[in-house]
Design a protein around this motif. Structure first.
Motif, mmCIF file in Angstrom:
data_model
loop_
_atom_site.group_PDB
_atom_site.id
_atom_site.type_symbol
_atom_site.label_atom_id
_atom_site.label_comp_id
_atom_site.label_asym_id
_atom_site.label_seq_id
_atom_site.Cartn_x
_atom_site.Cartn_y
_atom_site.Cartn_z
ATOM 1 N N ALA A 36 0.824 -1.210 0.000
ATOM 2 C CA ALA A 36 0.000 0.000 0.000
ATOM 3 C C ALA A 36 0.856 1.257 0.000
ATOM 4 N N ARG A 37 0.299 2.302 -0.598
ATOM 5 C CA ARG A 37 0.940 3.615 -0.630
ATOM 6 C C ARG A 37 -0.056 4.654 -0.155
ATOM 7 N N LEU A 38 0.441 5.636 0.533
ATOM 8 C CA LEU A 38 -0.382 6.764 0.931
ATOM 9 C C LEU A 38 -0.046 7.938 0.023
ATOM 10 N N GLY A 39 -1.023 8.764 -0.270
ATOM 11 C CA GLY A 39 -0.784 9.954 -1.079
ATOM 12 C C GLY A 39 -1.232 11.194 -0.327
ATOM 13 N N PHE A 40 -0.384 12.200 -0.285
ATOM 14 C CA PHE A 40 -0.669 13.440 0.417
ATOM 15 C C PHE A 40 -0.526 14.621 -0.541
ATOM 16 N N ALA A 41 -1.346 15.629 -0.351
ATOM 17 C CA ALA A 41 -1.093 16.903 -1.009
ATOM 18 C C ALA A 41 0.211 17.441 -0.421
ATOM 19 N N PRO A 42 0.996 18.181 -1.195
ATOM 20 C CA PRO A 42 2.281 18.664 -0.666
ATOM 21 C C PRO A 42 2.170 19.393 0.674
ATOM 22 N N ARG A 43 1.150 20.220 0.827
ATOM 23 C CA ARG A 43 1.004 20.940 2.095
ATOM 24 C C ARG A 43 0.696 19.972 3.244
ATOM 25 N N GLU A 44 -0.164 18.989 2.996
ATOM 26 C CA GLU A 44 -0.464 17.983 4.020
ATOM 27 C C GLU A 44 0.786 17.224 4.420
ATOM 28 N N PHE A 45 1.606 16.868 3.446
ATOM 29 C CA PHE A 45 2.833 16.145 3.750
ATOM 30 C C PHE A 45 3.774 17.018 4.584
ATOM 31 N N GLY A 46 3.892 18.280 4.219
ATOM 32 C CA GLY A 46 4.721 19.210 5.004
ATOM 33 C C GLY A 46 4.235 19.329 6.437
ATOM 34 N N ASP A 47 2.915 19.386 6.613
ATOM 35 C CA ASP A 47 2.348 19.454 7.962
ATOM 36 C C ASP A 47 2.652 18.176 8.749
ATOM 37 N N LEU A 48 2.555 17.028 8.091
ATOM 38 C CA LEU A 48 2.873 15.752 8.734
ATOM 39 C C LEU A 48 4.328 15.716 9.187
ATOM 40 N N VAL A 49 5.230 16.105 8.322
ATOM 41 C CA VAL A 49 6.660 16.113 8.663
ATOM 42 C C VAL A 49 6.912 17.060 9.838
ATOM 43 N N ALA A 50 6.276 18.222 9.833
ATOM 44 C CA ALA A 50 6.457 19.177 10.931
ATOM 45 C C ALA A 50 5.967 18.585 12.249
ATOM 46 N N ARG A 51 4.834 17.891 12.229
ATOM 47 C CA ARG A 51 4.314 17.269 13.452
ATOM 48 C C ARG A 51 5.238 16.160 13.949
ATOM 49 N N ILE A 52 5.810 15.405 13.036
ATOM 50 C CA ILE A 52 6.762 14.363 13.434
ATOM 51 C C ILE A 52 7.986 14.996 14.077
ATOM 52 N N ARG A 53 8.528 16.019 13.443
ATOM 53 C CA ARG A 53 9.716 16.699 13.983
ATOM 54 C C ARG A 53 9.461 17.301 15.364
ATOM 55 N N ASN A 54 8.234 17.778 15.582
ATOM 56 C CA ASN A 54 7.879 18.394 16.867
ATOM 57 C C ASN A 54 7.510 17.368 17.943
ATOM 58 N N GLY A 55 7.541 16.088 17.588
ATOM 59 C CA GLY A 55 7.226 15.044 18.551
ATOM 60 C C GLY A 55 5.747 14.963 18.902
ATOM 61 N N GLU A 56 4.889 15.438 18.006
ATOM 62 C CA GLU A 56 3.448 15.464 18.282
ATOM 63 C C GLU A 56 2.767 14.117 18.022
ATOM 64 N N LEU A 57 3.442 13.219 17.347
ATOM 65 C CA LEU A 57 2.841 11.914 17.018
ATOM 66 C C LEU A 57 3.558 10.826 17.800
ATOM 67 N N GLY A 58 2.803 9.905 18.331
ATOM 68 C CA GLY A 58 3.390 8.806 19.099
ATOM 69 C C GLY A 58 4.056 7.783 18.187
ATOM 70 N N ARG A 59 4.832 6.939 18.793
ATOM 71 C CA ARG A 59 5.499 5.867 18.026
ATOM 72 C C ARG A 59 4.610 4.698 17.870
#
Length: 62
Positions: free
Chosen positions: A39-62
């Motif tokens: 499976a593959r996920l597809g994100f709009a570029p802005r959504e992907f940027g927001d996801l990466v920012a949340r990961i970097r900020n530690g907002e998502l659990g492991r």
């Protein structure tokens, strides 16, 4: 042709905890590196940027 890329943080090896990303037309594709035909996920570029920012900020659990 789609070019999938791993993060440079993966060390370039066959790390089992990696995802790969690629441009898929107007979307950013994400897939599991150990299951490239899966499976593959597809994100709009802005959504992907927001996801990466949340990961970097530690907002998502492991």
């Amino acid at each position: 042709m789609i070019t999938w890329r791993k993060s440079t943080y993966s060390g370039g090896g066959n790390d089992d905890a990696c995802v790969e990303v690629a441009w898929l037309g107007d979307r950013v594709g994400v897939r599991d590196s150990k299951d490239p035909a899966g499976a593959r996920l597809g994100f709009a570029p802005r959504e992907f940027g927001d996801l990466v920012a949340r990961i970097r900020n530690g907002e998502l659990g492991r």
